[in-house]
Each structure stands twice: as C-alpha cells, then as structure tokens.
Design a protein around this motif. Structure first.
Motif, PDB file in Angstrom:
ATOM      1  N   THR A   1      25.798  31.428  40.916  1.00 49.71           N
ATOM      2  CA  THR A   1      26.835  32.398  40.584  1.00 49.71           C
ATOM      3  C   THR A   1      26.788  32.724  39.102  1.00 49.71           C
ATOM      4  O   THR A   1      26.248  31.968  38.297  1.00 49.71           O
ATOM      5  CB  THR A   1      28.239  31.887  40.953  1.00 49.71           C
TER       6      THR A   1
ATOM      7  N   GLU B   1      29.465  34.658  36.133  1.00 51.67           N
ATOM      8  CA  GLU B   1      30.710  35.343  35.778  1.00 51.67           C
ATOM      9  C   GLU B   1      30.352  36.538  34.906  1.00 51.67           C
ATOM     10  O   GLU B   1      29.655  36.389  33.894  1.00 51.67           O
ATOM     11  CB  GLU B   1      31.645  34.402  35.029  1.00 51.67           C
ATOM     12  N   HIS B   2      30.808  37.737  35.320  1.00 50.18           N
ATOM     13  CA  HIS B   2      30.456  38.960  34.586  1.00 50.18           C
ATOM     14  C   HIS B   2      31.612  39.951  34.669  1.00 50.18           C
ATOM     15  O   HIS B   2      32.017  40.345  35.764  1.00 50.18           O
ATOM     16  CB  HIS B   2      29.186  39.576  35.183  1.00 50.18           C
ATOM     17  N   GLU B   3      32.140  40.344  33.513  1.00 45.15           N
ATOM     18  CA  GLU B   3      33.213  41.346  33.449  1.00 45.15           C
ATOM     19  C   GLU B   3      34.385  40.991  34.375  1.00 45.15           C
ATOM     20  O   GLU B   3      34.968  41.876  35.004  1.00 45.15           O
ATOM     21  CB  GLU B   3      32.663  42.735  33.821  1.00 45.15           C
ATOM     22  N   GLY B   4      34.706  39.711  34.489  1.00 44.78           N
ATOM     23  CA  GLY B   4      35.820  39.274  35.326  1.00 44.78           C
ATOM     24  C   GLY B   4      35.500  39.175  36.805  1.00 44.78           C
ATOM     25  O   GLY B   4      36.398  39.012  37.626  1.00 44.78           O
ATOM     26  N   HIS B   5      34.230  39.260  37.164  1.00 49.64           N
ATOM     27  CA  HIS B   5      33.798  39.187  38.559  1.00 49.64           C
ATOM     28  C   HIS B   5      32.856  37.999  38.739  1.00 49.64           C
ATOM     29  O   HIS B   5      32.064  37.698  37.844  1.00 49.64           O
ATOM     30  CB  HIS B   5      33.050  40.463  38.968  1.00 49.64           C
ATOM     31  N   THR B   6      32.928  37.372  39.887  1.00 46.60           N
ATOM     32  CA  THR B   6      31.979  36.314  40.218  1.00 46.60           C
ATOM     33  C   THR B   6      30.873  36.936  41.056  1.00 46.60           C
ATOM     34  O   THR B   6      31.116  37.387  42.178  1.00 46.60           O
ATOM     35  CB  THR B   6      32.654  35.170  41.010  1.00 46.60           C
TER      36      THR B   6
ATOM     37  N   LYS C   1      26.983  36.793  42.842  1.00 42.45           N
ATOM     38  CA  LYS C   1      26.132  35.816  43.519  1.00 42.45           C
ATOM     39  C   LYS C   1      24.701  36.335  43.572  1.00 42.45           C
ATOM     40  O   LYS C   1      24.468  37.503  43.878  1.00 42.45           O
ATOM     41  CB  LYS C   1      26.643  35.596  44.942  1.00 42.45           C
TER      42      LYS C   1
ATOM     43  N   TRP D   1      22.119  40.311  41.384  1.00 44.03           N
ATOM     44  CA  TRP D   1      23.460  39.758  41.531  1.00 44.03           C
ATOM     45  C   TRP D   1      24.389  40.766  42.184  1.00 44.03           C
ATOM     46  O   TRP D   1      24.470  41.913  41.744  1.00 44.03           O
ATOM     47  CB  TRP D   1      23.991  39.390  40.156  1.00 44.03           C
TER      48      TRP D   1
ATOM     49  N   GLU E   1      28.485  41.103  44.134  1.00 47.26           N
ATOM     50  CA  GLU E   1      29.768  40.418  44.276  1.00 47.26           C
ATOM     51  C   GLU E   1      30.038  40.042  45.728  1.00 47.26           C
ATOM     52  O   GLU E   1      30.593  38.987  46.002  1.00 47.26           O
ATOM     53  CB  GLU E   1      30.889  41.302  43.738  1.00 47.26           C
TER      54      GLU E   1
ATOM     55  N   TYR F   1      28.774  45.385  41.617  1.00 46.75           N
ATOM     56  CA  TYR F   1      30.062  44.744  41.879  1.00 46.75           C
ATOM     57  C   TYR F   1      31.163  45.778  42.058  1.00 46.75           C
ATOM     58  O   TYR F   1      30.899  46.970  42.084  1.00 46.75           O
ATOM     59  CB  TYR F   1      30.395  43.734  40.771  1.00 46.75           C
TER      60      TYR F   1
END
Length: 88
Positions: A10, A12-17, A19, A32, A34, A54
């Motif tokens: 995982t 963490e990017h711009e408040g999103h997790t 995968k 990646w 979301e 995402y």
C-alpha cells in the motif's frame, strides 16, 4: 475473469490509500489503484508501474496509464487513450 490482483503493498497518497497491482497473465508488476472500481477487468486497460489512479477515476477498454501519470476525480480514460509521463 480477473486480470490483476493486489500485491498487498500500500501507498498513502494525497489522503488516499492506494494498492499495488500485478497482472495475472504474465506477473508484470503494475501501478497503484485505490479500488477495483478504478481499473476495469475487461479489455487490455492497464495501470503501469509508478502510475496512480484514485477517487472515482476509471480506466477501461484498451487505455493505458503509465510512467508517473496520475488520474483522479471523476476522470474516465478509455478507448485507446494513453496518459503517461508526469501528466495528471
């Protein structure tokens, strides 16, 4: 029929997790996403290593997202579209 799987990694990017994904047909490590809603299981659409998709964004048909490109919001990338480089 599934064309990719989540690797368990995982980010963490711009408040999103997000995968990381892996293509089942050849084991190629992808980029990646979301959720499964971001990348269609139909067609040859793909999110390549380093790319991120995402929010409600969707990649489908034969579209490709690659390099360090990012697609988000309510964007829809489809057909034979290519988003690459540092595009967002």
């Amino acid at each position: 029929m599934a064309k990719y799987e989540f690797t368990g990694e995982t980010l963490e990017h711009e408040g999103h997790t997000l995968k990381r994904i892996r293509r089942l047909s050849d084991g190629e490590l992808g980029g990646w996403i979301e959720s499964e809603g971001n990348l269609s299981y139909l067609g040859d659409s793909w999110v390549g290593d380093g790319a991120k998709v995402y929010d409600n964004a969707r990649v489908s048909e034969d579209a490709k997202i690659c390099d360090d490109a990012e697609v988000w919001g309510d964007a829809e990338v489809y057909g034979n579209a290519r988003v690459y480089g540092n595009a967002w």
